[in-house]
Design an enzyme around this catalytic site. Structure first.
Site, PDB file in Angstrom:
ATOM      1  N   ASP A 203     -51.303-103.007  61.620  1.00  0.00           N
ATOM      2  CA  ASP A 203     -51.407-101.627  62.072  1.00  0.00           C
ATOM      3  C   ASP A 203     -50.140-101.331  62.876  1.00  0.00           C
ATOM      4  OD1 ASP A 203     -51.915 -99.218  63.305  1.00  0.00           O
ATOM      5  OD2 ASP A 203     -53.791 -99.839  64.256  1.00  0.00           O
TER       6      ASP A 203
ATOM      7  N   TRP B 233     -57.309-100.659  69.835  1.00  0.00           N
ATOM      8  CA  TRP B 233     -57.322-100.364  68.394  1.00  0.00           C
ATOM      9  C   TRP B 233     -57.613-101.605  67.570  1.00  0.00           C
ATOM     10  CZ3 TRP B 233     -58.329 -95.660  68.442  1.00  0.00           C
ATOM     11  CH2 TRP B 233     -57.739 -94.809  69.379  1.00  0.00           C
TER      12      TRP B 233
ATOM     13  N   LYS C 235     -47.948 -90.705  65.517  1.00  0.00           N
ATOM     14  CA  LYS C 235     -47.345 -91.463  66.611  1.00  0.00           C
ATOM     15  C   LYS C 235     -45.830 -91.486  66.546  1.00  0.00           C
ATOM     16  CE  LYS C 235     -51.184 -92.909  68.569  1.00  0.00           C
ATOM     17  NZ  LYS C 235     -51.605 -92.403  69.883  1.00  0.00           N
TER      18      LYS C 235
END
Length: 355
Positions: free
Chosen positions: A167, A100, A191
């Site tokens: 993030d 990511w 998540k």
């Protein structure tokens, strides 16, 4: 009986949240209308949005510190570009710790120079780089706090005078941090907070307005802030469920309470991985994620037997990411300690069968 859900995302949600959400789909606020069919401009939903935003700030300990919360669409992947659009004027620093952050770097390069201050790609992202330096002339430093695919987690964050962006998609609200160290935090809800479809952005307002480019309205944080996160039709259901989840967390005792539970879950599973000769962990011990434990069998001939035992025990979502293989136990906030114990019991039963 509900399965033990170790899925990496969309994630497990508290049972009481699912119950309230299902009731709202049929009849929201006893108004004889579904949450899915009311106007997003109606007072009942505006109240939901305001409550969700204020709960996020409260739980992170950022009240009165110049931060605002937004619930936007496009996932964390949209934030890879959006952060750069709003904050990257000339040059930014990125720490590359996995898939990511790799994708975030790719998007940022479209808008300016990217300095990769550290990377663990050389060893398959199995550790968190340390001892790196952040240049003083960059617009910001970007990192990913937890790496869902590989199972690593940043246990500390650098001291820097430049704005820090993080993030936190897979460990938001899971552990105590000094969140005021960050100028912008973003996290896909699916998540650890709610269903797929909305993304939480927590931003310190004074970090904005420093780039020279024209920013498209849908990508402009200032536009969304000026409209109280209602510039376009928001993702009504995911925001409502996120609000319920944040209420659940607050009633539990907030981040300090859930952190203790998460540490218990991680310790229980990692102790078994290290003790049991049939299993081995993927990543450096000091960088292991409390959210996503990645591991493999030491004897692949036991794979069919192990997976049959997992199914029989009602364990769901344990397969590792396709790029890594093995197994991944995602132990998000709503996963009970009992579920981890069931997994450990299966691992111990496999050991007895093998020996």
């Amino acid at each position: 009986m509900k399965k033990h859900n170790f899925s990496a995302g969309p994630c497990i949600l508290p049972q009481e949240v699912l119950q309230k959400a299902s009731e709202a789909v049929l009849n929201f606020n006893n108004d004889n209308l579904s949450l899915l069919e009311i106007s997003h401009r109606s007072k009942p939903f505006v109240n939901v949005m305001e409550n969700a935003r204020s709960l996020a700030i409260e739980l992170l300990g950022l009240e009165g510190k110049g931060y605002k919360a937004l619930f936007l669409q496009g996932g964390a992947s949209m934030q890879f570009l959006m952060c750069a659009y709003n904050l990257l004027d000339k040059k930014a620093a990125y720490l590359n710790t996995g898939t990511w952050s790799d994708k975030a770097i790719k998007e940022a390069k479209l808008l300016g120079e990217v300095v990769e201050v550290g990377s663990s790609k050389d060893q398959g992202f199995t550790y968190i780089p340390k001892g790196y330096e952040i240049p003083s002339d960059v617009n910001y430093f970007h990192c990913t706090s937890n790496n869902t695919i590989f199972g690593t987690q940043m246990k500390s964050f650098p001291e820097t005078d430049v704005p820090m962006i993080c993030d936190m998609s897979s460990d938001i609200f899971s552990r105590q941090l000094d969140f005021s160290k960050f100028d912008l935090i973003y996290a896909g809800a699916q998540k650890n907070m709610g269903p797929a479809g909305t993304t939480l952005i927590v931003i310190k307002e004074d970090v904005l307005g420093k780039v020279n480019r024209a920013i498209p309205s849908m990508l402009d944080y200032k536009v969304h802030l000026s409209k109280d996160s209602m510039f376009n039709t928001p993702a009504v259901f995911p925001i409502y469920v996120s609000m319920l989840t944040l209420e659940w967390l607050k009633n539990l005792g907030g981040i300090p309470a859930i952190e203790k539970i998460n540490e218990q879950k991680a310790a229980l599973l990692y102790t078994e991985i290290d003790r049991n000769p049939l299993f081995k962990g993927f990543v450096a011990t000091e960088d292991r994620s409390n959210m996503n434990a990645t591991f493999a069998l030491t004897n692949e001939s036991l794979k069919e037997t192990f997976e049959s035992m997992l199914t029989e025990a009602g364990i769901n979502g344990l397969n590792g990411h396709r790029s890594v293989g093995g197994y991944r136990a995602s132990m998000y906030n709503a996963l009970p300690l009992e579920s981890v114990q069931v997994l450990v019991n299966v691992m111990q039963s496999l050991e007895k069968k093998a020996y």
